[in-house]
Design a protein around this motif. Structure first.
Motif, PDB file in Angstrom:
ATOM      1  N   PRO A   6       1.494  -8.193  14.043  1.00  0.00           N
ATOM      2  CA  PRO A   6       1.563  -8.498  12.324  1.00  0.00           C
ATOM      3  C   PRO A   6       0.974  -9.555  12.139  1.00  0.00           C
ATOM      4  O   PRO A   6       1.496 -10.842  12.350  1.00  0.00           O
ATOM      5  CB  PRO A   6       2.275  -7.669  11.906  1.00  0.00           C
ATOM      6  CG  PRO A   6       3.244  -7.655  12.325  1.00  0.00           C
ATOM      7  CD  PRO A   6       3.366  -8.418  13.961  1.00  0.00           C
ATOM      8  N   PRO A   7       0.325  -9.738  10.820  1.00  0.00           N
ATOM      9  CA  PRO A   7      -0.663 -11.004  10.017  1.00  0.00           C
ATOM     10  C   PRO A   7       0.614 -11.200   8.994  1.00  0.00           C
ATOM     11  O   PRO A   7       1.248 -10.301   8.990  1.00  0.00           O
ATOM     12  CB  PRO A   7      -1.874 -11.114   9.343  1.00  0.00           C
ATOM     13  CG  PRO A   7      -1.293  -9.162   8.785  1.00  0.00           C
ATOM     14  CD  PRO A   7      -1.525  -8.972  11.005  1.00  0.00           C
ATOM     15  N   ASP A   8       1.116 -12.396   8.328  1.00  0.00           N
ATOM     16  CA  ASP A   8       2.011 -12.989   7.675  1.00  0.00           C
ATOM     17  C   ASP A   8       1.406 -11.617   6.265  1.00  0.00           C
ATOM     18  O   ASP A   8       0.674 -12.335   5.846  1.00  0.00           O
ATOM     19  CB  ASP A   8       1.658 -14.156   7.167  1.00  0.00           C
ATOM     20  CG  ASP A   8       2.390 -15.081   8.017  1.00  0.00           C
ATOM     21  OD1 ASP A   8       3.578 -14.899   8.947  1.00  0.00           O
ATOM     22  OD2 ASP A   8       2.487 -16.622   7.953  1.00  0.00           O
ATOM     23  N   GLY A   9       2.615 -11.369   5.856  1.00  0.00           N
ATOM     24  CA  GLY A   9       2.670 -10.814   4.684  1.00  0.00           C
ATOM     25  C   GLY A   9       3.418  -9.324   4.372  1.00  0.00           C
ATOM     26  O   GLY A   9       3.606  -8.996   5.145  1.00  0.00           O
ATOM     27  N   VAL A  59       3.586 -21.954  -2.870  1.00  0.00           N
ATOM     28  CA  VAL A  59       3.683 -21.608  -1.485  1.00  0.00           C
ATOM     29  C   VAL A  59       3.239 -21.327  -0.362  1.00  0.00           C
ATOM     30  O   VAL A  59       3.089 -22.059   0.606  1.00  0.00           O
ATOM     31  CB  VAL A  59       5.288 -20.646  -1.367  1.00  0.00           C
ATOM     32  CG1 VAL A  59       6.954 -21.564  -2.435  1.00  0.00           C
ATOM     33  CG2 VAL A  59       5.178 -19.654  -1.463  1.00  0.00           C
ATOM     34  N   GLY A  60       1.861 -20.707  -1.238  1.00  0.00           N
ATOM     35  CA  GLY A  60       0.779 -20.992  -0.072  1.00  0.00           C
ATOM     36  C   GLY A  60      -0.261 -19.608  -0.401  1.00  0.00           C
ATOM     37  O   GLY A  60       0.110 -19.784  -2.134  1.00  0.00           O
ATOM     38  N   TYR A  84      11.154 -19.703   3.500  1.00  0.00           N
ATOM     39  CA  TYR A  84      11.199 -19.452   5.044  1.00  0.00           C
ATOM     40  C   TYR A  84      11.384 -17.710   5.354  1.00  0.00           C
ATOM     41  O   TYR A  84      10.435 -17.670   5.965  1.00  0.00           O
ATOM     42  CB  TYR A  84      13.077 -20.145   5.234  1.00  0.00           C
ATOM     43  CG  TYR A  84      13.208 -18.791   7.040  1.00  0.00           C
ATOM     44  CD1 TYR A  84      12.783 -20.228   7.678  1.00  0.00           C
ATOM     45  CD2 TYR A  84      13.715 -17.846   7.427  1.00  0.00           C
ATOM     46  CE1 TYR A  84      12.702 -20.079   8.904  1.00  0.00           C
ATOM     47  CE2 TYR A  84      13.914 -17.696   8.982  1.00  0.00           C
ATOM     48  CZ  TYR A  84      13.532 -19.258   9.664  1.00  0.00           C
ATOM     49  OH  TYR A  84      13.650 -18.411  11.053  1.00  0.00           O
ATOM     50  N   GLY A  85      11.253 -16.648   3.881  1.00  0.00           N
ATOM     51  CA  GLY A  85      11.637 -15.741   4.820  1.00  0.00           C
ATOM     52  C   GLY A  85       9.893 -15.436   3.993  1.00  0.00           C
ATOM     53  O   GLY A  85       9.510 -13.831   4.335  1.00  0.00           O
ATOM     54  N   THR A  86       8.992 -15.943   3.231  1.00  0.00           N
ATOM     55  CA  THR A  86       8.121 -15.325   2.296  1.00  0.00           C
ATOM     56  C   THR A  86       7.056 -14.360   3.732  1.00  0.00           C
ATOM     57  O   THR A  86       6.295 -13.492   2.776  1.00  0.00           O
ATOM     58  CB  THR A  86       7.280 -16.320   1.724  1.00  0.00           C
ATOM     59  OG1 THR A  86       8.324 -17.267   1.142  1.00  0.00           O
ATOM     60  CG2 THR A  86       6.215 -15.898   1.243  1.00  0.00           C
ATOM     61  N   SER A  91       3.970  -9.618   5.359  1.00  0.00           N
ATOM     62  CA  SER A  91       3.447  -9.349   6.555  1.00  0.00           C
ATOM     63  C   SER A  91       3.807  -7.582   6.081  1.00  0.00           C
ATOM     64  O   SER A  91       3.377  -6.611   6.491  1.00  0.00           O
ATOM     65  CB  SER A  91       4.182  -9.836   7.003  1.00  0.00           C
ATOM     66  OG  SER A  91       3.847  -9.449   8.623  1.00  0.00           O
ATOM     67  N   GLN A  92       5.282  -6.961   5.378  1.00  0.00           N
ATOM     68  CA  GLN A  92       5.177  -6.024   5.605  1.00  0.00           C
ATOM     69  C   GLN A  92       4.882  -5.227   4.596  1.00  0.00           C
ATOM     70  O   GLN A  92       4.072  -4.363   4.922  1.00  0.00           O
ATOM     71  CB  GLN A  92       7.048  -5.482   5.137  1.00  0.00           C
ATOM     72  CG  GLN A  92       7.809  -6.464   6.406  1.00  0.00           C
ATOM     73  CD  GLN A  92       9.226  -6.812   5.842  1.00  0.00           C
ATOM     74  OE1 GLN A  92      10.054  -6.421   4.258  1.00  0.00           O
ATOM     75  NE2 GLN A  92      10.502  -6.655   6.653  1.00  0.00           N
ATOM     76  N   ARG A  93       4.059  -5.742   3.170  1.00  0.00           N
ATOM     77  CA  ARG A  93       3.731  -5.679   2.390  1.00  0.00           C
ATOM     78  C   ARG A  93       1.652  -5.303   2.910  1.00  0.00           C
ATOM     79  O   ARG A  93       1.760  -4.652   2.651  1.00  0.00           O
ATOM     80  CB  ARG A  93       3.308  -6.361   1.186  1.00  0.00           C
ATOM     81  CG  ARG A  93       4.613  -6.108   0.082  1.00  0.00           C
ATOM     82  CD  ARG A  93       4.843  -7.352  -1.120  1.00  0.00           C
ATOM     83  NE  ARG A  93       5.895  -7.834  -1.510  1.00  0.00           N
ATOM     84  CZ  ARG A  93       6.228  -7.753  -2.355  1.00  0.00           C
ATOM     85  NH1 ARG A  93       4.899  -9.694  -2.393  1.00  0.00           N
ATOM     86  NH2 ARG A  93       6.560  -8.488  -3.052  1.00  0.00           N
TER      87      ARG A  93
END
Length: 420
Positions: A6-9, A59-60, A84-86, A91-93
């Protein structure tokens, strides 16, 4: 999970309907790009993006393709430790939004102004939505030298040989499962070992929890991009040890046996193990600058921290400009970049780097204060004020430390200096 990772989010459903749908109407029909319904984590077409803030740090970026079938979170270089966990949160959202069949732009816009998550951060209510020509352009906002990988074809739904990732046409199923790993954080004391390069540079610390099964690699802030690059090899090594059933505290000692690696460095066999009362204490130790200088990026259009910088009065503005202009020049290519705050004008932002022996800043720091009234970042501005707007004496050691900073950030490395 079928298909690609999955994508980062990600996180729960959005109450009250879909923002931006006129009159509360349902969004236009939407088809997910994969059988899994996940958004593509890259796009070849235009995209929108907004800044993600965490505890005051930019941060991004959270972005979505204008095709409404792609989205992701892109963490900025230098924020691996604090964020680190961002990517996991976003990704979950985004996964949840894709399951609801939301167009990806709505999946991004739904989070503007929502309360900040302690791990994932948040998008300020006054954030400006920006556009980029594609994912590569977005990456180059903070990494001008970024080049797409040939294996990015996988992220577009194709294997490198051109065969489709959609396995419904008789190709057979694909699956993706992350291997087991140690816990990534701990609330108790930690034991740690320094990871060094052959020249003695400390890249970071391998740590393990004394009372639980947690272990990870923590890069040093002053090792910059080189320290961050050491993280991936150590993560893979720790995963192998975890898969073999090795307890975290024992895995720490086994890391002494790995041979030196150009990217990962090594743990010297005789390196003494140290202990910290908490992981936060170790993080504070890793954030101290001693091996290189602090580095200040050019201001980025749309970044909330840039928008919140208070204007300087004319007298202080001139004093800060004088300070920045007379820093020791570490490198100047003679070229100019486009001005993101005034893109209609010719390229004017100088490709140069300067230092005062404590900080390194880009030539755009001067340009944007001079032409747009945008002050330097707050930490650099405080430093200039603490110096009473007077540059300290600078010598060869300051130049060498400045050049080391550029090398560790993997920026343009100055050519060899002619003999004196």
């Amino acid at each position: 999970m079928n298909g690609v990772p999955p994508p980062d989010g990600p996180s729960g459903p959005f109450p009250g309907g879909v923002p931006g749908a006129p009159g509360g109407a349902a969004p236009a029909p939407f088809r997910a790009p994969y059988e899994s319904g996940a958004y593509r984590p890259v796009t070849r077409g235009p995209l929108i993006y907004v800044p993600v803030m965490l505890n005051g740090d930019h941060v991004g970026y959270l972005w979505a393709g204008t095709d409404d079938r792609s989205a992701g979170f892109l963490r900025r270089p230098g924020f691996l430790d604090v964020a680190y966990g961002t990517p996991v949160v976003w990704s979950q959202r985004l996964q949840e939004a894709s399951r609801q069949e939301l167009p990806s732009r709505d999946a991004v816009r739904r989070w503007i102004g929502r309360p900040e998550d302690p791990i994932g951060g948040g998008i300020p209510a006054d954030a400006t939505e920006r556009t980029a020509a594609g994912y590569t352009e977005l990456r180059r906002l903070d990494d001008p030298g970024y080049q797409p990988s040939p294996t990015d074809s996988i992220l577009y739904g194709e294997l490198p040989d051109g065969s489709p990732m959609d396995r419904s046409k008789g190709w057979g199923p694909l699956s993706f499962t992350l291997p087991p790993s140690y816990d990534l954080t701990t609330t108790g004391p930690v034991r740690h070992l320094p990871v060094v390069r052959d020249d003695g540079l400390v890249l970071g610390y391998l740590w393990a929890g004394l009372h639980d099964d947690a272990a990870q690699f923590l890069p040093r802030a002053d090792a910059a991009a080189v320290g961050n690059a050491a993280m991936s090899p150590w993560i893979l090594r720790l995963r192998e040890l975890r898969a073999g059933g090795v307890p975290a505290i024992e895995a720490l000692e086994r890391c002494r046996t790995f041979p030196a690696d150009p990217a990962a460095g090594h743990v010297r066999p005789d390196a003494p193990a140290q202990e910290s009362a908490s992981l936060d204490d170790l993080r504070r130790h890793a954030s101290v600058y001693g091996q290189s200088l602090r580095f200040s990026e050019n201001p980025v259009p749309g970044a909330p921290d840039v928008a919140r910088r208070p204007a300087l009065d004319p007298q202080e503005r001139d004093a800060v400009l004088n300070y920045l202009r007379h820093g020791l020049t570490l490198y100047d290519s003679g070229r100019f970049f486009a001005d993101g705050f005034d893109p209609a004008r010719p390229q004017r932002v100088p490709d140069s780097y300067h230092t005062d022996g404590t900080w390194v800043w880009r030539g755009g720091t001067v340009h944007h204060l001079d032409h747009h009234g945008i002050p330097p970042e707050q930490a650099l501005l405080r430093h200039i004020r603490d110096n009473r707007f007077r540059l300290p004496p600078l010598g060869p050691d300051d130049r060498e430390r400045g050049e080391q900073t550029l090398r560790l950030h993997r920026l343009l490395v100055p050519p060899p200096r002619p003999p004196l």
